[in-house]
Write an enzyme that holds these catalytic residues in place. Structure first.
Site, PDB file in Angstrom:
ATOM      1  N   ASP A 268      56.831  21.075  46.610  1.00  0.00           N
ATOM      2  CA  ASP A 268      55.559  21.794  46.784  1.00  0.00           C
ATOM      3  C   ASP A 268      55.119  21.560  48.219  1.00  0.00           C
ATOM      4  O   ASP A 268      55.325  20.466  48.754  1.00  0.00           O
ATOM      5  CB  ASP A 268      54.526  21.227  45.781  1.00  0.00           C
ATOM      6  CG  ASP A 268      53.391  22.202  45.504  1.00  0.00           C
ATOM      7  OD1 ASP A 268      52.742  22.636  46.470  1.00  0.00           O
ATOM      8  OD2 ASP A 268      53.156  22.513  44.317  1.00  0.00           O
ATOM      9  N   ASN A 269      54.513  22.569  48.842  1.00  0.00           N
ATOM     10  CA  ASN A 269      54.015  22.348  50.210  1.00  0.00           C
ATOM     11  C   ASN A 269      52.508  22.067  50.218  1.00  0.00           C
ATOM     12  O   ASN A 269      51.898  21.945  51.270  1.00  0.00           O
ATOM     13  CB  ASN A 269      54.328  23.547  51.122  1.00  0.00           C
ATOM     14  CG  ASN A 269      53.593  24.812  50.700  1.00  0.00           C
ATOM     15  OD1 ASN A 269      52.867  24.816  49.712  1.00  0.00           O
ATOM     16  ND2 ASN A 269      53.773  25.882  51.455  1.00  0.00           N
TER      17      ASN A 269
ATOM     18  N   LYS B 246      56.739  40.696  42.604  1.00  0.00           N
ATOM     19  CA  LYS B 246      57.188  40.343  41.246  1.00  0.00           C
ATOM     20  C   LYS B 246      58.248  41.343  40.771  1.00  0.00           C
ATOM     21  O   LYS B 246      59.265  40.967  40.178  1.00  0.00           O
ATOM     22  CB  LYS B 246      56.005  40.286  40.285  1.00  0.00           C
ATOM     23  CG  LYS B 246      55.016  39.168  40.619  1.00  0.00           C
ATOM     24  CD  LYS B 246      55.664  37.793  40.568  1.00  0.00           C
ATOM     25  CE  LYS B 246      54.786  36.674  41.063  1.00  0.00           C
ATOM     26  NZ  LYS B 246      55.485  35.399  41.227  1.00  0.00           N
TER      27      LYS B 246
ATOM     28  N   ASP C 126      58.037  22.961  52.935  1.00  0.00           N
ATOM     29  CA  ASP C 126      57.821  24.395  52.774  1.00  0.00           C
ATOM     30  C   ASP C 126      59.167  25.065  52.529  1.00  0.00           C
ATOM     31  O   ASP C 126      60.090  24.939  53.348  1.00  0.00           O
ATOM     32  CB  ASP C 126      57.166  24.936  54.058  1.00  0.00           C
ATOM     33  CG  ASP C 126      56.600  26.326  53.843  1.00  0.00           C
ATOM     34  OD1 ASP C 126      57.320  27.163  53.248  1.00  0.00           O
ATOM     35  OD2 ASP C 126      55.458  26.565  54.253  1.00  0.00           O
TER      36      ASP C 126
ATOM     37  N   TYR D  37      51.591  41.869  46.455  1.00  0.00           N
ATOM     38  CA  TYR D  37      51.817  40.779  45.493  1.00  0.00           C
ATOM     39  C   TYR D  37      52.575  41.310  44.271  1.00  0.00           C
ATOM     40  O   TYR D  37      53.607  40.769  43.868  1.00  0.00           O
ATOM     41  CB  TYR D  37      50.486  40.139  45.059  1.00  0.00           C
ATOM     42  CG  TYR D  37      50.624  39.370  43.769  1.00  0.00           C
ATOM     43  CD1 TYR D  37      51.220  38.115  43.752  1.00  0.00           C
ATOM     44  CD2 TYR D  37      50.203  39.927  42.547  1.00  0.00           C
ATOM     45  CE1 TYR D  37      51.394  37.434  42.557  1.00  0.00           C
ATOM     46  CE2 TYR D  37      50.375  39.254  41.358  1.00  0.00           C
ATOM     47  CZ  TYR D  37      50.967  38.002  41.362  1.00  0.00           C
ATOM     48  OH  TYR D  37      51.152  37.341  40.180  1.00  0.00           O
TER      49      TYR D  37
ATOM     50  N   SER E 154      55.068  38.594  36.164  1.00  0.00           N
ATOM     51  CA  SER E 154      53.685  38.894  35.776  1.00  0.00           C
ATOM     52  C   SER E 154      53.617  40.210  35.023  1.00  0.00           C
ATOM     53  O   SER E 154      54.411  41.130  35.286  1.00  0.00           O
ATOM     54  CB  SER E 154      52.844  38.986  37.050  1.00  0.00           C
ATOM     55  OG  SER E 154      51.589  39.557  36.779  1.00  0.00           O
TER      56      SER E 154
ATOM     57  N   GLY F 233      51.080  23.015  41.204  1.00  0.00           N
ATOM     58  CA  GLY F 233      50.116  24.101  40.971  1.00  0.00           C
ATOM     59  C   GLY F 233      49.666  24.158  39.515  1.00  0.00           C
ATOM     60  O   GLY F 233      50.004  23.281  38.704  1.00  0.00           O
TER      61      GLY F 233
ATOM     62  N   LYS G 126      49.703  34.126  45.350  1.00  0.00           N
ATOM     63  CA  LYS G 126      49.286  34.936  44.190  1.00  0.00           C
ATOM     64  C   LYS G 126      47.951  35.660  44.345  1.00  0.00           C
ATOM     65  O   LYS G 126      47.410  36.147  43.355  1.00  0.00           O
ATOM     66  CB  LYS G 126      49.279  34.068  42.938  1.00  0.00           C
ATOM     67  CG  LYS G 126      48.305  32.898  43.020  1.00  0.00           C
ATOM     68  CD  LYS G 126      48.174  32.182  41.687  1.00  0.00           C
ATOM     69  CE  LYS G 126      47.123  31.099  41.759  1.00  0.00           C
ATOM     70  NZ  LYS G 126      46.958  30.335  40.544  1.00  0.00           N
TER      71      LYS G 126
ATOM     72  N   PHE H 137      50.854  37.057  31.069  1.00  0.00           N
ATOM     73  CA  PHE H 137      49.622  37.830  30.987  1.00  0.00           C
ATOM     74  C   PHE H 137      48.554  37.004  31.721  1.00  0.00           C
ATOM     75  O   PHE H 137      48.731  36.720  32.892  1.00  0.00           O
ATOM     76  CB  PHE H 137      49.347  38.267  29.542  1.00  0.00           C
ATOM     77  CG  PHE H 137      50.216  39.481  29.216  1.00  0.00           C
ATOM     78  CD1 PHE H 137      51.601  39.356  29.154  1.00  0.00           C
ATOM     79  CD2 PHE H 137      49.671  40.747  29.080  1.00  0.00           C
ATOM     80  CE1 PHE H 137      52.421  40.479  28.962  1.00  0.00           C
ATOM     81  CE2 PHE H 137      50.477  41.863  28.881  1.00  0.00           C
ATOM     82  CZ  PHE H 137      51.851  41.724  28.822  1.00  0.00           C
ATOM     83  N   ASN H 138      47.495  36.544  31.115  1.00  0.00           N
ATOM     84  CA  ASN H 138      46.458  35.853  31.897  1.00  0.00           C
ATOM     85  C   ASN H 138      46.333  34.382  31.496  1.00  0.00           C
ATOM     86  O   ASN H 138      45.550  34.050  30.593  1.00  0.00           O
ATOM     87  CB  ASN H 138      45.117  36.575  31.719  1.00  0.00           C
ATOM     88  CG  ASN H 138      45.105  37.935  32.384  1.00  0.00           C
ATOM     89  OD1 ASN H 138      45.898  38.803  32.041  1.00  0.00           O
ATOM     90  ND2 ASN H 138      44.239  38.126  33.357  1.00  0.00           N
TER      91      ASN H 138
HETATM   92  C1  UD1 Z   1      44.782  39.459  38.498  1.00  0.00           C
HETATM   93  C2  UD1 Z   1      45.534  40.353  39.422  1.00  0.00           C
HETATM   94  C3  UD1 Z   1      46.972  40.386  38.953  1.00  0.00           C
HETATM   95  C4  UD1 Z   1      47.561  38.985  38.980  1.00  0.00           C
HETATM   96  C5  UD1 Z   1      46.680  38.025  38.209  1.00  0.00           C
HETATM   97  C6  UD1 Z   1      47.189  36.639  38.545  1.00  0.00           C
HETATM   98  C7  UD1 Z   1      44.004  42.039  40.379  1.00  0.00           C
HETATM   99  C8  UD1 Z   1      43.630  43.468  40.376  1.00  0.00           C
HETATM  100  N1  UD1 Z   1      44.957  41.694  39.471  1.00  0.00           N
HETATM  101  O1  UD1 Z   1      44.913  39.951  37.175  1.00  0.00           O
HETATM  102  O2  UD1 Z   1      47.762  41.233  39.771  1.00  0.00           O
HETATM  103  O3  UD1 Z   1      48.847  38.983  38.417  1.00  0.00           O
HETATM  104  O4  UD1 Z   1      45.312  38.150  38.588  1.00  0.00           O
HETATM  105  O5  UD1 Z   1      46.275  35.663  38.351  1.00  0.00           O
HETATM  106  O6  UD1 Z   1      43.498  41.252  41.155  1.00  0.00           O
HETATM  107  N2  UD1 Z   1      36.683  40.049  36.423  1.00  0.00           N
HETATM  108  C9  UD1 Z   1      35.298  40.204  36.554  1.00  0.00           C
HETATM  109  N3  UD1 Z   1      34.665  39.424  37.461  1.00  0.00           N
HETATM  110  C10 UD1 Z   1      35.309  38.512  38.250  1.00  0.00           C
HETATM  111  C11 UD1 Z   1      36.709  38.356  38.098  1.00  0.00           C
HETATM  112  C12 UD1 Z   1      37.357  39.143  37.176  1.00  0.00           C
HETATM  113  O7  UD1 Z   1      34.698  41.024  35.869  1.00  0.00           O
HETATM  114  O8  UD1 Z   1      34.647  37.860  39.080  1.00  0.00           O
HETATM  115  C13 UD1 Z   1      37.385  40.877  35.428  1.00  0.00           C
HETATM  116  C14 UD1 Z   1      38.443  41.780  36.031  1.00  0.00           C
HETATM  117  O9  UD1 Z   1      37.902  43.019  36.380  1.00  0.00           O
HETATM  118  C15 UD1 Z   1      39.440  41.876  34.889  1.00  0.00           C
HETATM  119  C16 UD1 Z   1      39.319  40.553  34.150  1.00  0.00           C
HETATM  120  O10 UD1 Z   1      38.070  40.007  34.553  1.00  0.00           O
HETATM  121  O11 UD1 Z   1      39.064  42.874  34.015  1.00  0.00           O
HETATM  122  C17 UD1 Z   1      40.419  39.569  34.482  1.00  0.00           C
HETATM  123  O12 UD1 Z   1      40.512  39.447  35.890  1.00  0.00           O
HETATM  124  P1  UD1 Z   1      41.497  38.416  36.598  1.00  0.00           P
HETATM  125  O13 UD1 Z   1      41.271  37.068  36.044  1.00  0.00           O
HETATM  126  O14 UD1 Z   1      41.361  38.595  38.072  1.00  0.00           O
HETATM  127  O15 UD1 Z   1      42.944  38.856  36.099  1.00  0.00           O
HETATM  128  P2  UD1 Z   1      43.699  40.267  36.244  1.00  0.00           P
HETATM  129  O16 UD1 Z   1      42.869  41.292  36.878  1.00  0.00           O
HETATM  130  O17 UD1 Z   1      44.248  40.590  34.912  1.00  0.00           O
END
Ligand code: UD1
Length: 346
Positions: A33-34, A156, A60, A152, A127, A12, A87, A181-182
Site C-alpha cells: 500500500d502506498n 473498471k 507505490d 474511473y 464495480s 484501505g 476511486k 455494488f455499494n
Molecule cells: C459511486 C460512483 C460509482 C463508484 C462508487 C464507488 C458516482 C456517480 N458513482 O456510486 O461510480 O463505483 O461510488 O464507491 O459518483 N447521495 C446523496 N448525497 C450524497 C452522496 C450520495 O444523495 O451526499 C446519493 C447518490 O445520488 C446515490 C446514492 O446516494 O443515489 C449512493 O451514492 P454513492 O454512495 O456515491 O454511490 P454510487 O453513486 O452508487
C-alpha cells in the site's frame, strides 16, 4: 504448500476487511500500500481483530521496478487480490491520466509478474458501475456493459478486458473479477472501518459524518427520480460480507473449481434501498435525527442498481448475511469511535 497472498491496497476500506477474513481462514498476508488514501495505523486495527500483524511493504505500485523486486523476493505468493486503485469519480474526470496510470498501468505490471509464474490466482476489484443504467433489475452478470460515464468507470471496464485477454493466452493464470455494488459499514469489532479523506462523496460516510456534526447537512441528490419515493436506489452491502466473498473467490481458484480462467461475479445483497430508506435506517439505528435537504440531481447518477446474486450464491457458495440496519449501525459505531479519538488527541 505456501498460503501467502498478496493484497494490494490492503490498508484501505475493503482491503483491510479482506485481510482480516484471509487471516481468519489461515492465509499468510502480505500487503502493499502506498498509504495515499489509508494509514499505517490500520495494521494495528487488523492485529487487534486477528491477533496477527500482516507483513507490510510501503511503496507505490506505479514503480515497476519495485513491483518486479517484490515478486522476486516473494516467489511463494500463490495469489493476489488487487484493491489498490483510485476511486473518486469526479477526480477521474479532472485527471484521467492519473486514473489510467494508477488503475490500468499498475494492473498491467502485476499481471506481467503473475504470468511469469507457473500458476497464479488473481482477484480484481470491479464495480457495478460497468452496467451503467441497466435495463433490467436485478442486474445479472450477463447484463451488457454500458459506455462508461467517467474515466474511473472506464478503468473498471478496460481492467476486466485486459484480464480477460491475458487469461486467454495464459491458462496458468486464473482470475475472478468481483463487481461490487455499494459496500458500506465497518468491522463489528469496531477496530477497522472506512477512513474517507476530505469530504466524502459516498452516501453512508456523508450521513455518519453529518450525524457526528462534522458536516452541516446531507444533500439528497434528487427526489424526482422514477422510484417509489423519488430518490435513487442502490444495493448497500456490508463490507464484511464483501470481504468474505473475496476469500470464497480465492478459494474457488485455489481449489481449481473455476469453470473458466476468467469469471465475473456480482457482490450485492439483491435488495435495493433508496436514499431515503438509508436515511431512515440511520435514524433508526442511531436514534438521531439527520439534518438533510433535497438538492439537485448529481450528474452521472443512475436511477437504480441492485444485484442479482444467484450466480455468486450458487457458484461461489457465498451470500450476504447482514441487513441494511446492521451495516449502517456498524458505520455509525465506527464514526463515533474515530471522532472521539480525534477529540481525545486534540
Ligand atoms: C459511486 C460512483 C460509482 C463508484 C462508487 C464507488 C458516482 C456517480 N458513482 O456510486 O461510480 O463505483 O461510488 O464507491 O459518483 N447521495 C446523496 N448525497 C450524497 C452522496 C450520495 O444523495 O451526499 C446519493 C447518490 O445520488 C446515490 C446514492 O446516494 O443515489 C449512493 O451514492 P454513492 O454512495 O456515491 O454511490 P454510487 O453513486 O452508487
Amino acid at each position: 504448500m505456501s498460503k501467502k497472498i498478496l493484497v494490494t491496497g490492503g490498508l484501505g476500506f475493503i482491503g483491510s476487511h479482506t485481510v482480516v477474513e484471509l487471516q481468519n481462514e489461515g492465509f499468510e498476508v502480505v500487503i502493499i500500500d502506498n498509504c495515499s488514501n489509508s494509514s499505517e495505523d490500520v495494521l494495528d486495527g487488523i492485529a487487534a481483530v486477528t491477533g496477527q500483524r500482516p507483513h507490510f511493504e510501503k511503496f507505490d505500485l506505479r514503480e515497476k521496478a519495485e513491483v518486479q523486486q517484490f515478486f522476486s523476493k516473494h516467489e511463494d505468493v500463490i495469489g493476489a487480490i488487487h484493491f489498490a486503485a483510485s476511486k473518486a469519480v469526479g477526480e477521474s474526470v479532472e485527471n484521467p491520466l492519473l486514473y489510467y496510470e494508477n488503475n490500468l498501468g499498475v494492473l498491467i505490471y502485476i499481471l506481467q509478474e503473475l504470468t511469469k509464474k507457473g500458476s497464479a490466482n488473481f482477484i480484481f476489484s470491479s464495480s457495478c458501475t460497468v452496467y451503467g443504467q441497466a435495463d433490467q433489475m436485478p442486474i445479472t452478470e450477463d447484463a451488457p456493459v454500458k459506455p462508461a460515464e467517467s474515466p474511473y468507470g472506464n478503468t473498471k471496464q478496460v481492467g476486466e478486458e485486459i484480464i480477460k485477454d491475458v487469461c486467454k493466452v495464459n491458462p496458468q493464470l486464473a482470475s475472478i473479477a468481483l463487481r461490487y455494488f455499494n459496500p458500506i459499514g465497518a468491522h463489528p469489532s469496531n477496530e477497522i472501518g472506512e477512513l474517507p479523506l476530505g469530504v466524502p462523496q459516498n452516501l453512508v460516510p456523508f450521513i455518519t459524518q453529518t450525524g457526528v456534526g462534522l458536516r452541516e447537512q446531507l444533500s439528497v441528490f434528487g427526489d424526482d427520480y422514477p422510484t417509489p419515493d423519488g430518490t435513487c436506489i442502490r444495493d448497500y452491502i456490508h463490507v464484511v460480507d464483501v470481504a468474505k466473498a473475496h476469500v470464497a473467490a480465492l478459494q474457488r481458484l485455489l481449489d481449481g473449481k473455476n469453470d473458466e480462467n476468467f469469471e465475473v461475479f456480482n457482490l450485492g445483497t439483491g435488495t435495493g434501498s433508496s436514499v431515503m430508506e438509508v436515511i431512515q435506517s440511520f435514524e433508526r439505528v442511531s436514534g438521531e435525527k439527520l439534518n438533510y435537504r433535497v438538492a439537485p440531481r448529481r450528474a452521472g447518477d443512475v436511477i437504480q442498481a441492485y444485484a442479482d446474486t444467484q450466480k455468486a450464491n450458487d457458484v461461489l457458495g457465498w451470500k450476504a448475511h447482514s441487513s441494511l440496519d446492521d451495516a449502517v449501525g456498524s458505520a455509525w459505531n465506527w464514526e463515533k469511535k474515530i471522532r472521539n479519538h480525534e477529540k481525545a488527541s486534540i
